[in-house]
Design a protein around this motif. Structure first.
Motif, PDB file in Angstrom:
ATOM      1  N   PHE A   1       0.829  -1.201   0.000  1.00 39.54           N
ATOM      2  CA  PHE A   1       0.000   0.000   0.000  1.00 39.54           C
ATOM      3  C   PHE A   1       0.868   1.258   0.000  1.00 39.54           C
ATOM      4  CE2 PHE A   1      -2.470   3.442   1.658  1.00 39.54           C
ATOM      5  CZ  PHE A   1      -3.713   3.274   1.058  1.00 39.54           C
ATOM      6  N   GLY A   2       0.562   2.178  -0.904  1.00 42.19           N
ATOM      7  CA  GLY A   2       1.235   3.471  -0.954  1.00 42.19           C
ATOM      8  C   GLY A   2       2.606   3.467  -1.605  1.00 42.19           C
ATOM      9  N   ALA A   3       3.105   2.308  -1.994  1.00 45.26           N
ATOM     10  CA  ALA A   3       4.442   2.224  -2.583  1.00 45.26           C
ATOM     11  C   ALA A   3       4.388   2.508  -4.083  1.00 45.26           C
ATOM     12  CB  ALA A   3       5.033   0.836  -2.349  1.00 45.26           C
ATOM     13  N   ASP A   4       5.540   2.850  -4.631  1.00 41.23           N
ATOM     14  CA  ASP A   4       5.696   2.964  -6.078  1.00 41.23           C
ATOM     15  C   ASP A   4       5.959   1.553  -6.586  1.00 41.23           C
ATOM     16  OD1 ASP A   4       6.096   3.850  -8.671  1.00 41.23           O
ATOM     17  OD2 ASP A   4       8.115   4.615  -8.283  1.00 41.23           O
ATOM     18  N   MET A   5       4.939   0.953  -7.185  1.00 43.58           N
ATOM     19  CA  MET A   5       5.002  -0.461  -7.565  1.00 43.58           C
ATOM     20  C   MET A   5       5.150  -0.624  -9.064  1.00 43.58           C
ATOM     21  SD  MET A   5       1.978  -1.966  -5.105  1.00 43.58           S
ATOM     22  CE  MET A   5       0.909  -0.523  -5.127  1.00 43.58           C
ATOM     23  N   ARG A   6       5.734  -1.742  -9.445  1.00 46.45           N
ATOM     24  CA  ARG A   6       5.785  -2.186 -10.833  1.00 46.45           C
ATOM     25  C   ARG A   6       4.952  -3.457 -10.905  1.00 46.45           C
ATOM     26  NH1 ARG A   6       7.339   2.178 -10.897  1.00 46.45           N
ATOM     27  NH2 ARG A   6       9.334   3.010 -11.493  1.00 46.45           N
ATOM     28  N   VAL A   7       3.937  -3.452 -11.777  1.00 43.86           N
ATOM     29  CA  VAL A   7       3.053  -4.599 -11.920  1.00 43.86           C
ATOM     30  C   VAL A   7       3.280  -5.205 -13.293  1.00 43.86           C
ATOM     31  CG1 VAL A   7       0.665  -5.406 -11.903  1.00 43.86           C
ATOM     32  CG2 VAL A   7       1.344  -3.496 -10.428  1.00 43.86           C
ATOM     33  N   ALA A   8       3.623  -6.484 -13.317  1.00 45.22           N
ATOM     34  CA  ALA A   8       3.808  -7.208 -14.581  1.00 45.22           C
ATOM     35  C   ALA A   8       2.749  -8.298 -14.640  1.00 45.22           C
ATOM     36  CB  ALA A   8       5.205  -7.821 -14.637  1.00 45.22           C
ATOM     37  N   LEU A   9       2.137  -8.439 -15.797  1.00 43.00           N
ATOM     38  CA  LEU A   9       1.096  -9.442 -15.919  1.00 43.00           C
ATOM     39  C   LEU A   9       1.005  -9.960 -17.340  1.00 43.00           C
ATOM     40  CD1 LEU A   9      -2.252  -8.087 -16.795  1.00 43.00           C
ATOM     41  CD2 LEU A   9      -0.680  -6.436 -15.783  1.00 43.00           C
ATOM     42  N   VAL A  10       0.483 -11.170 -17.445  1.00 38.61           N
ATOM     43  CA  VAL A  10       0.098 -11.731 -18.730  1.00 38.61           C
ATOM     44  C   VAL A  10      -1.413 -11.877 -18.651  1.00 38.61           C
ATOM     45  CG1 VAL A  10       0.295 -13.684 -20.303  1.00 38.61           C
ATOM     46  CG2 VAL A  10       2.303 -12.918 -18.991  1.00 38.61           C
ATOM     47  N   ASN A  11      -2.125 -10.963 -19.325  1.00 39.47           N
ATOM     48  CA  ASN A  11      -3.587 -10.969 -19.304  1.00 39.47           C
ATOM     49  C   ASN A  11      -4.063 -12.165 -20.108  1.00 39.47           C
ATOM     50  OD1 ASN A  11      -6.392 -10.287 -19.621  1.00 39.47           O
ATOM     51  ND2 ASN A  11      -5.859  -8.164 -19.213  1.00 39.47           N
ATOM     52  N   ASP A  12      -4.965 -12.929 -19.544  1.00 36.36           N
ATOM     53  CA  ASP A  12      -5.481 -14.152 -20.158  1.00 36.36           C
ATOM     54  C   ASP A  12      -6.819 -13.845 -20.812  1.00 36.36           C
ATOM     55  OD1 ASP A  12      -6.111 -16.758 -20.835  1.00 36.36           O
ATOM     56  OD2 ASP A  12      -6.626 -17.348 -18.802  1.00 36.36           O
ATOM     57  N   GLY A  13      -6.859 -13.863 -22.119  1.00 39.54           N
ATOM     58  CA  GLY A  13      -8.103 -13.636 -22.846  1.00 39.54           C
ATOM     59  C   GLY A  13      -7.975 -12.637 -23.972  1.00 39.54           C
ATOM     60  N   PRO A  14      -7.785 -11.389 -23.723  1.00 39.51           N
ATOM     61  CA  PRO A  14      -7.767 -10.715 -22.425  1.00 39.51           C
ATOM     62  C   PRO A  14      -9.170 -10.596 -21.825  1.00 39.51           C
ATOM     63  CG  PRO A  14      -7.594  -9.081 -24.151  1.00 39.51           C
ATOM     64  CD  PRO A  14      -7.612 -10.425 -24.824  1.00 39.51           C
ATOM     65  N   VAL A  15      -9.209 -10.704 -20.505  1.00 41.61           N
ATOM     66  CA  VAL A  15     -10.445 -10.493 -19.755  1.00 41.61           C
ATOM     67  C   VAL A  15     -10.149  -9.438 -18.696  1.00 41.61           C
ATOM     68  CG1 VAL A  15     -12.158 -11.518 -18.215  1.00 41.61           C
ATOM     69  CG2 VAL A  15     -11.278 -12.846 -20.152  1.00 41.61           C
ATOM     70  N   THR A  16     -10.825  -8.300 -18.792  1.00 46.36           N
ATOM     71  CA  THR A  16     -10.681  -7.203 -17.841  1.00 46.36           C
ATOM     72  C   THR A  16     -12.076  -6.689 -17.515  1.00 46.36           C
ATOM     73  OG1 THR A  16      -8.535  -6.613 -18.802  1.00 46.36           O
ATOM     74  CG2 THR A  16      -9.624  -4.939 -17.442  1.00 46.36           C
ATOM     75  N   ILE A  17     -12.416  -6.675 -16.230  1.00 49.38           N
ATOM     76  CA  ILE A  17     -13.783  -6.352 -15.815  1.00 49.38           C
ATOM     77  C   ILE A  17     -13.756  -5.378 -14.638  1.00 49.38           C
ATOM     78  CG2 ILE A  17     -15.920  -7.304 -14.836  1.00 49.38           C
ATOM     79  CD1 ILE A  17     -15.296  -9.872 -16.381  1.00 49.38           C
ATOM     80  N   PRO A  18     -14.498  -4.261 -14.749  1.00 48.71           N
ATOM     81  CA  PRO A  18     -14.618  -3.365 -13.593  1.00 48.71           C
ATOM     82  C   PRO A  18     -15.718  -3.852 -12.652  1.00 48.71           C
ATOM     83  CG  PRO A  18     -15.684  -2.395 -15.507  1.00 48.71           C
ATOM     84  CD  PRO A  18     -15.101  -3.708 -15.960  1.00 48.71           C
ATOM     85  N   LEU A  19     -15.476  -3.730 -11.355  1.00 48.56           N
ATOM     86  CA  LEU A  19     -16.480  -4.041 -10.323  1.00 48.56           C
ATOM     87  C   LEU A  19     -16.591  -2.844  -9.403  1.00 48.56           C
ATOM     88  CD1 LEU A  19     -15.500  -7.646  -9.148  1.00 48.56           C
ATOM     89  CD2 LEU A  19     -17.325  -7.011 -10.712  1.00 48.56           C
ATOM     90  N   ARG A  20     -17.807  -2.533  -8.972  1.00 46.58           N
ATOM     91  CA  ARG A  20     -17.998  -1.409  -8.050  1.00 46.58           C
ATOM     92  C   ARG A  20     -19.161  -1.716  -7.126  1.00 46.58           C
ATOM     93  NH1 ARG A  20     -17.865   4.619 -10.207  1.00 46.58           N
ATOM     94  NH2 ARG A  20     -16.032   4.886  -8.936  1.00 46.58           N
ATOM     95  N   VAL A  21     -18.966  -1.464  -5.830  1.00 48.75           N
ATOM     96  CA  VAL A  21     -20.023  -1.594  -4.823  1.00 48.75           C
ATOM     97  C   VAL A  21     -19.860  -0.442  -3.835  1.00 48.75           C
ATOM     98  CG1 VAL A  21     -20.121  -4.114  -5.009  1.00 48.75           C
ATOM     99  CG2 VAL A  21     -18.730  -3.070  -3.244  1.00 48.75           C
ATOM    100  N   GLY A  22     -20.883  -0.166  -3.064  1.00 49.79           N
ATOM    101  CA  GLY A  22     -20.744   0.815  -2.002  1.00 49.79           C
ATOM    102  C   GLY A  22     -21.307   2.171  -2.344  1.00 49.79           C
ATOM    103  N   ALA A  23     -20.897   3.164  -1.596  1.00 46.47           N
ATOM    104  CA  ALA A  23     -21.465   4.510  -1.666  1.00 46.47           C
ATOM    105  C   ALA A  23     -21.299   5.153  -3.040  1.00 46.47           C
ATOM    106  CB  ALA A  23     -20.811   5.389  -0.599  1.00 46.47           C
ATOM    107  N   ALA A  24     -20.177   4.918  -3.710  1.00 47.67           N
ATOM    108  CA  ALA A  24     -19.915   5.580  -4.985  1.00 47.67           C
ATOM    109  C   ALA A  24     -20.401   4.769  -6.184  1.00 47.67           C
ATOM    110  CB  ALA A  24     -18.416   5.859  -5.123  1.00 47.67           C
ATOM    111  N   ALA A  25     -20.999   3.614  -5.943  1.00 55.12           N
ATOM    112  CA  ALA A  25     -21.448   2.774  -7.048  1.00 55.12           C
ATOM    113  C   ALA A  25     -22.583   3.449  -7.812  1.00 55.12           C
ATOM    114  CB  ALA A  25     -21.909   1.416  -6.527  1.00 55.12           C
ATOM    115  N   PRO A  26     -22.520   3.383  -9.156  1.00 55.66           N
ATOM    116  CA  PRO A  26     -23.596   3.980  -9.936  1.00 55.66           C
ATOM    117  C   PRO A  26     -24.891   3.183  -9.776  1.00 55.66           C
ATOM    118  CG  PRO A  26     -22.093   2.786 -11.370  1.00 55.66           C
ATOM    119  CD  PRO A  26     -21.508   2.765  -9.980  1.00 55.66           C
ATOM    120  N   PRO A  27     -26.040   3.821  -9.880  1.00 56.40           N
ATOM    121  CA  PRO A  27     -27.303   3.082  -9.768  1.00 56.40           C
ATOM    122  C   PRO A  27     -27.463   2.126 -10.934  1.00 56.40           C
ATOM    123  CG  PRO A  27     -27.705   5.374 -10.402  1.00 56.40           C
ATOM    124  CD  PRO A  27     -26.237   5.236 -10.129  1.00 56.40           C
ATOM    125  N   ARG A  28     -28.192   1.019 -10.673  1.00 59.53           N
ATOM    126  CA  ARG A  28     -28.397   0.026 -11.736  1.00 59.53           C
ATOM    127  C   ARG A  28     -29.798   0.142 -12.259  1.00 59.53           C
ATOM    128  NH1 ARG A  28     -24.649  -4.685 -11.825  1.00 59.53           N
ATOM    129  NH2 ARG A  28     -26.095  -5.255 -13.319  1.00 59.53           N
TER     130      ARG A  28
END
Length: 152
Positions: A125-152
């Motif tokens: 948390f809070g660090a300057d990170m390097r993220v390496a990944l091999v996306n499978d598919g590619p499959v990328t999906i946003p999820l949102r819940v809670g106070a800031a979630a848009p109405p459905r």
């Protein structure tokens, strides 16, 4: 809370050249706590994520969850998911939770994930990170819940 989920063949996070977390097949979870979020929102997001059927079955259809396939979770804090770019060329991050709340909710999410799933790795948390990944598919999906979630 919101997350950007990427189905990966493998992923790892490094901080200052040191690997802090890595997984083989599974999900890279870029996680953002927003103002007004609480532990209940984190729990709902985790429950949704663990049951999300985005892995292939025998017929190649997305019909299995990360738990069904025994995949790993790599959870990385990412406050920039709260970016608001509507006011010009410089993003505003005022929708992101303050750092102390963000850390608390990130750590809660990770604790709950580790209690519910056998393979959970993290960034820092809070660090300057390097993220390496091999996306499978590619499959990328946003999820949102809670106070800031848009109405459905």
């Amino acid at each position: 809370m919101q997350a950007l989920i990427q189905r990966v063949a493998e992923a790892r996070v490094t901080v200052n050249g040191r690997v802090t977390g890595q997984i083989g097949p599974g999900l890279l979870v870029l996680l953002c706590a927003e103002r007004g979020d609480d532990e209940a929102a984190a729990d709902r997001l985790l429950a949704k994520l663990l049951k999300l059927r985005i892995f292939g079955d025998e017929a190649g259809r997305m019909n299995r969850s990360v738990q069904d396939v025994g995949g790993g979770l790599l959870v990385v804090s990412q406050f920039t998911l709260a970016a608001d770019t509507s006011g010009g060329n410089r993003p505003s991050f005022t929708a992101a939770a303050p750092p102390q709340d963000g850390r608390r909710l990130y750590e809660h999410f990770v604790r709950q994930a580790r209690a519910a799933h056998p393979l959970v790795a993290t960034g820092e948390f809070g660090a300057d990170m390097r993220v390496a990944l091999v996306n499978d598919g590619p499959v990328t999906i946003p999820l949102r819940v809670g106070a800031a979630a848009p109405p459905r």
